[in-house]
Write a protein that holds these residues in place. Structure first.
Motif, PDB file in Angstrom:
ATOM      1  N   ARG A 226       5.238 141.936  51.927  1.00  0.00           N
ATOM      2  CA  ARG A 226       4.972 143.203  52.602  1.00  0.00           C
ATOM      3  C   ARG A 226       3.548 143.315  53.130  1.00  0.00           C
ATOM      4  NH1 ARG A 226       9.154 145.874  54.410  1.00  0.00           N
ATOM      5  NH2 ARG A 226       7.761 147.665  54.615  1.00  0.00           N
TER       6      ARG A 226
ATOM      7  N   TRP B 165       2.182 143.016  57.109  1.00  0.00           N
ATOM      8  CA  TRP B 165       1.889 144.302  57.739  1.00  0.00           C
ATOM      9  C   TRP B 165       0.403 144.627  57.818  1.00  0.00           C
ATOM     10  CZ3 TRP B 165       4.815 147.486  60.497  1.00  0.00           C
ATOM     11  CH2 TRP B 165       6.217 147.376  60.409  1.00  0.00           C
ATOM     12  N   ILE B 166      -0.382 144.192  56.858  1.00  0.00           N
ATOM     13  CA  ILE B 166      -1.784 144.597  56.819  1.00  0.00           C
ATOM     14  C   ILE B 166      -2.545 144.182  58.077  1.00  0.00           C
ATOM     15  CG2 ILE B 166      -2.571 142.525  55.581  1.00  0.00           C
ATOM     16  CD1 ILE B 166      -4.507 144.368  54.040  1.00  0.00           C
TER      17      ILE B 166
ATOM     18  N   GLN C  69      -1.398 144.200  61.041  1.00  0.00           N
ATOM     19  CA  GLN C  69      -1.080 145.120  62.124  1.00  0.00           C
ATOM     20  C   GLN C  69      -1.587 146.531  61.826  1.00  0.00           C
ATOM     21  OE1 GLN C  69       2.795 145.260  64.384  1.00  0.00           O
ATOM     22  NE2 GLN C  69       3.012 147.215  63.316  1.00  0.00           N
ATOM     23  N   GLU C  70      -1.352 146.998  60.610  1.00  0.00           N
ATOM     24  CA  GLU C  70      -1.643 148.391  60.284  1.00  0.00           C
ATOM     25  C   GLU C  70      -3.107 148.634  59.912  1.00  0.00           C
ATOM     26  OE1 GLU C  70       0.686 150.811  60.638  1.00  0.00           O
ATOM     27  OE2 GLU C  70       1.840 149.173  61.543  1.00  0.00           O
ATOM     28  N   ARG C  71      -3.764 147.642  59.345  1.00  0.00           N
ATOM     29  CA  ARG C  71      -5.171 147.790  58.927  1.00  0.00           C
ATOM     30  C   ARG C  71      -5.939 146.569  59.423  1.00  0.00           C
ATOM     31  NH1 ARG C  71      -4.806 148.707  52.594  1.00  0.00           N
ATOM     32  NH2 ARG C  71      -7.052 148.991  52.877  1.00  0.00           N
ATOM     33  N   ARG C  72      -5.927 146.412  60.722  1.00  0.00           N
ATOM     34  CA  ARG C  72      -6.390 145.176  61.357  1.00  0.00           C
ATOM     35  C   ARG C  72      -7.829 144.818  60.996  1.00  0.00           C
ATOM     36  NH1 ARG C  72      -8.304 143.602  66.642  1.00  0.00           N
ATOM     37  NH2 ARG C  72      -7.364 141.613  67.282  1.00  0.00           N
TER      38      ARG C  72
ATOM     39  N   ASN D  82      12.824 146.801  61.748  1.00  0.00           N
ATOM     40  CA  ASN D  82      11.498 147.428  61.817  1.00  0.00           C
ATOM     41  C   ASN D  82      10.494 146.593  61.039  1.00  0.00           C
ATOM     42  OD1 ASN D  82       9.411 149.288  62.254  1.00  0.00           O
ATOM     43  ND2 ASN D  82       9.933 150.452  60.420  1.00  0.00           N
TER      44      ASN D  82
ATOM     45  N   ALA E 152       6.643 144.048  61.461  1.00  0.00           N
ATOM     46  CA  ALA E 152       5.352 143.989  62.157  1.00  0.00           C
ATOM     47  C   ALA E 152       5.382 143.035  63.346  1.00  0.00           C
ATOM     48  CB  ALA E 152       4.255 143.563  61.175  1.00  0.00           C
TER      49      ALA E 152
END
Length: 208
Positions: A33, A63-64, A66-69, A106, A108
């Motif tokens: 994840r 995901w990190i 993309q979400e917390r680049r 859904n 990244a």
């Protein structure tokens, strides 16, 4: 240059037995994840491998990135190269990496057919080694149960008409691990885990 190719380790990287080489490439999905703890554990392990150069991209599970680049990039240790639709030249070999894959549920870094082409159009013509998380259509991209091809048609078009890399490294489709040679292009699906998420596949070594 001897390149060691791995992908889709999904937190089971410590179970790998890596052969020696000059460059170690991970083609994404190091995690399940993309949590901080997963990322820290992978990056610590990756940085401590003996290969002179270490390059990785993110995958749809990571995901990190993309979400917390910015936070994710700050975690990448010295001696490790992270590529996100960008390139690096190592010993004269031009490498380009992209985490992008066609949309599926859904996850990244996924894009529809309307937008994904812009990422492939950005790949320089003189790229020697291409790293993408997913395969091109028709190349080591078959899924169970009917061996359906689900790779990216737009990426396949670009590889057929414009790009001339010597090596294309990817993963994403666990059940079609292996390598194919078509003319001057070697394509490698380096997925470590199989479709049951069991760690059964060996790293793939390619010499340029």
């Amino acid at each position: 240059m001897k390149i060691v190719c791995i992908s889709d380790t999904h937190n089971r990287h410590v179970e790998l037995r890596l052969p020696p080489g000059d460059v170690l490439i991970h083609a994404g999905d190091y995690s399940m994840r993309g949590h901080v703890a997963e990322t820290e554990a992978f990056l610590s392990w990756f940085a401590n491998q003996p290969h002179r150069q270490k390059v990785f991209i993110a995958g749809n599970h990571d995901w990190i990135f993309q979400e917390r680049r910015e936070n994710a990039r700050a975690m990448v240790p010295e001696g490790v190269i992270y590529l996100e639709d960008e390139g690096v030249t190592l010993d004269g070999v031009k490498i380009w990496g992209s985490p992008v894959t066609p949309t599926f549920e859904n996850w990244a870094f996924m894009h529809t057919s309307a937008t994904i082409g812009t990422y492939w159009d950005a790949i320089p013509d003189n790229t020697d080694v291409l790293i993408t998380h997913g395969p091109a259509y028709g190349v080591l991209d078959r899924v169970r149960p009917h061996s359906e091809h689900i790779g990216c048609p737009r990426l396949r078009q670009v590889l057929d008409t414009r790009l001339r890399p010597k090596l294309h490294v990817f993963g994403h489709i666990h059940e079609d691990y292996g390598q194919e040679v078509d003319g001057t292009l070697t394509s490698v699906n380096a997925s470590f885990l199989d479709h049951r998420y069991l760690p059964v596949n060996a790293p793939v070594v390619v010499t340029l």
